[in-house]
Enzyme design. Structure first.
Site, PDB file in Angstrom:
ATOM      1  N   GLY A  46     -34.050  19.955 -12.614  1.00 16.75           N
ATOM      2  CA  GLY A  46     -35.293  19.780 -11.867  1.00 16.75           C
ATOM      3  C   GLY A  46     -35.690  21.089 -11.206  1.00 16.75           C
ATOM      4  O   GLY A  46     -34.827  21.929 -10.913  1.00 16.75           O
ATOM      5  N   GLN A  51     -40.077  26.507  -5.437  1.00 19.13           N
ATOM      6  CA  GLN A  51     -38.914  27.295  -5.881  1.00 19.13           C
ATOM      7  C   GLN A  51     -39.316  28.464  -6.778  1.00 19.13           C
ATOM      8  O   GLN A  51     -38.526  29.357  -7.021  1.00 19.13           O
ATOM      9  CB  GLN A  51     -37.927  26.415  -6.656  1.00 19.13           C
ATOM     10  CG  GLN A  51     -37.112  25.489  -5.782  1.00 19.13           C
ATOM     11  CD  GLN A  51     -36.084  24.754  -6.622  1.00 19.13           C
ATOM     12  OE1 GLN A  51     -36.402  23.753  -7.244  1.00 19.13           O
ATOM     13  NE2 GLN A  51     -34.866  25.265  -6.650  1.00 19.13           N
ATOM     14  N   CYS A  93     -28.136  23.717  -6.491  1.00 21.44           N
ATOM     15  CA  CYS A  93     -29.570  24.010  -6.469  1.00 21.44           C
ATOM     16  C   CYS A  93     -29.801  25.423  -6.983  1.00 21.44           C
ATOM     17  O   CYS A  93     -29.059  26.335  -6.622  1.00 21.44           O
ATOM     18  CB  CYS A  93     -30.069  23.878  -5.031  1.00 21.44           C
ATOM     19  SG  CYS A  93     -31.813  24.281  -4.842  1.00 21.44           S
ATOM     20  N   LEU A  94     -30.828  25.584  -7.817  1.00 20.56           N
ATOM     21  CA  LEU A  94     -31.107  26.919  -8.360  1.00 20.56           C
ATOM     22  C   LEU A  94     -31.468  27.912  -7.252  1.00 20.56           C
ATOM     23  O   LEU A  94     -31.310  29.110  -7.422  1.00 20.56           O
ATOM     24  CB  LEU A  94     -32.249  26.849  -9.386  1.00 20.56           C
ATOM     25  CG  LEU A  94     -32.033  25.927 -10.594  1.00 20.56           C
ATOM     26  CD1 LEU A  94     -33.169  26.082 -11.594  1.00 20.56           C
ATOM     27  CD2 LEU A  94     -30.695  26.196 -11.262  1.00 20.56           C
ATOM     28  N   HIS A 135     -33.846  15.178  -4.121  1.00 16.97           N
ATOM     29  CA  HIS A 135     -33.574  16.611  -3.924  1.00 16.97           C
ATOM     30  C   HIS A 135     -34.870  17.419  -4.087  1.00 16.97           C
ATOM     31  O   HIS A 135     -35.168  18.296  -3.268  1.00 16.97           O
ATOM     32  CB  HIS A 135     -32.509  17.048  -4.941  1.00 16.97           C
ATOM     33  CG  HIS A 135     -32.161  18.505  -4.916  1.00 16.97           C
ATOM     34  ND1 HIS A 135     -30.915  18.972  -4.544  1.00 16.97           N
ATOM     35  CD2 HIS A 135     -32.880  19.601  -5.250  1.00 16.97           C
ATOM     36  CE1 HIS A 135     -30.902  20.288  -4.632  1.00 16.97           C
ATOM     37  NE2 HIS A 135     -32.083  20.705  -5.073  1.00 16.97           N
ATOM     38  N   GLU A 136     -35.655  17.094  -5.138  1.00 14.34           N
ATOM     39  CA  GLU A 136     -36.894  17.843  -5.393  1.00 14.34           C
ATOM     40  C   GLU A 136     -37.963  17.534  -4.337  1.00 14.34           C
ATOM     41  O   GLU A 136     -38.679  18.436  -3.905  1.00 14.34           O
ATOM     42  CB  GLU A 136     -37.434  17.541  -6.801  1.00 14.34           C
ATOM     43  CG  GLU A 136     -36.500  17.914  -7.953  1.00 14.34           C
ATOM     44  CD  GLU A 136     -35.974  19.343  -7.898  1.00 14.34           C
ATOM     45  OE1 GLU A 136     -36.685  20.240  -7.396  1.00 14.34           O
ATOM     46  OE2 GLU A 136     -34.829  19.562  -8.344  1.00 14.34           O
ATOM     47  N   HIS A 139     -37.331  19.556  -1.397  1.00 17.05           N
ATOM     48  CA  HIS A 139     -37.867  20.913  -1.568  1.00 17.05           C
ATOM     49  C   HIS A 139     -39.329  20.971  -1.150  1.00 17.05           C
ATOM     50  O   HIS A 139     -39.748  21.864  -0.420  1.00 17.05           O
ATOM     51  CB  HIS A 139     -37.787  21.346  -3.042  1.00 17.05           C
ATOM     52  CG  HIS A 139     -36.493  21.990  -3.422  1.00 17.05           C
ATOM     53  ND1 HIS A 139     -35.985  23.093  -2.774  1.00 17.05           N
ATOM     54  CD2 HIS A 139     -35.617  21.705  -4.412  1.00 17.05           C
ATOM     55  CE1 HIS A 139     -34.836  23.445  -3.344  1.00 17.05           C
ATOM     56  NE2 HIS A 139     -34.586  22.611  -4.342  1.00 17.05           N
TER      57      HIS A 139
HETATM   58 NI    NI Z   1     -32.923  22.511  -5.630  1.00 17.13          NI
END
Ligand code: NI
Length: 177
Positions: A46, A51, A93-94, A135-136, A139
Site C-alpha cells: 500500500g 508518502q 512502512c516504506l 495503516h494507509e 497516513h
Molecule cells: Ni506506511
C-alpha cells in the site's frame, strides 16, 4: 518509468492531514502508474499520496500480492464507518525503512471511499487487509505506525528514527500531480 521519491519519517508532509480530493487531475491515471511502480520497487502493498509528497486524500493498494483473487484498488477520500474486534500484528512502512513493530488495530472495518470513476463504494475488510487500510488512512491523517507503539518500544528505536529523519526533514515541499 521514473519512480517517485518516498517521503520518510521526519517530513512535515507525513504529519499533516491531507486535503480531500475534489476534481481529479487529467493525468491521474499516469500518476497512479508511477505510484504503483514506486510501491512495487520497494516491495510495498500500500502507498498513500502524501508518502510521495502529494497533499491529497487517496491511497493505492495491491491486495493481489496477498491473495491472488484480489486486485489493485485506489481509495479516494476514504473514511472508516464501522470498526469491530481487535488484532495485533507486526507492521512496517516504506516511510519508516527497516523498522518493524507490532501494532494493535481493529480486526474488521467497513470503509466508504470513491473509486477512480468517482463512484461511492462501501466495503468490508478483515484481518491483514483491514490492517493495511487502517495503516494507509492513518497516513492520510498524518499518523505513522511508530506513533501507535508503546513509549518504551518507541524509546528503543528512537535513534534509528532520528537517523531516518535526517532525510525526512529535508522533504518539506509537496509535489503536484
Ligand atoms: Ni506506511
Amino acid at each position: 518509468m521514473k519512480l517517485l521519491d518516498i517521503y520518510v519519517y521526519g517530513s512535515p508532509l507525513l504529519k499533516r492531514k491531507t486535503r480531500k480530493v475534489a476534481q481529479l487531475p487529467d493525468n491521474f491515471p499516469q500518476f497512479l502508474e508511477r505510484m504503483y511502480a514506486t510501491m512495487y520497487d520497494d516491495d510495498g502493498i500500500g502507498l498513500s499520496a502524501n508518502q510521495v509528497g502529494v497533499d491529497l486524500r487517496f491511497f493505492i493498494v495491491d491486495f493481489s500480492l496477498h491473495d491472488k483473487n484480489m486486485r489493485k484498488e485506489v481509495f479516494i477520500n476514504p473514511v472508516i464507518i464501522q470498526r469491530e474486534g481487535e488484532d495485533v500484528l507486526e507492521e512496517g512502512c516504506l516511510s519508516v525503512p527497516e523498522i518493524r513493530e507490532t501494532v494493535t488495530r481493529e480486526w474488521k472495518i467497513k470503509v466508504r471511499f470513491e473509486n477512480v470513476q468517482r463512484e461511492v463504494i462501501e466495503k468490508e475488510f478483515e484481518g491483514y487487509l483491514a490492517r493495511v487500510i487502517q495503516h494507509e488512512i492513518d497516513h492520510l491523517n498524518g499518523v505513522l505506525f511508530v506513533e501507535r507503539i508503546s513509549p518504551l518500544k518507541r524509546s528503543f528505536i528512537e535513534s534509528k528514527l532520528e537517523k531516518i529523519a535526517e532525510k525526512g526533514k529535508t522533504q518539506t515541499e509537496p509535489i503536484s500531480i
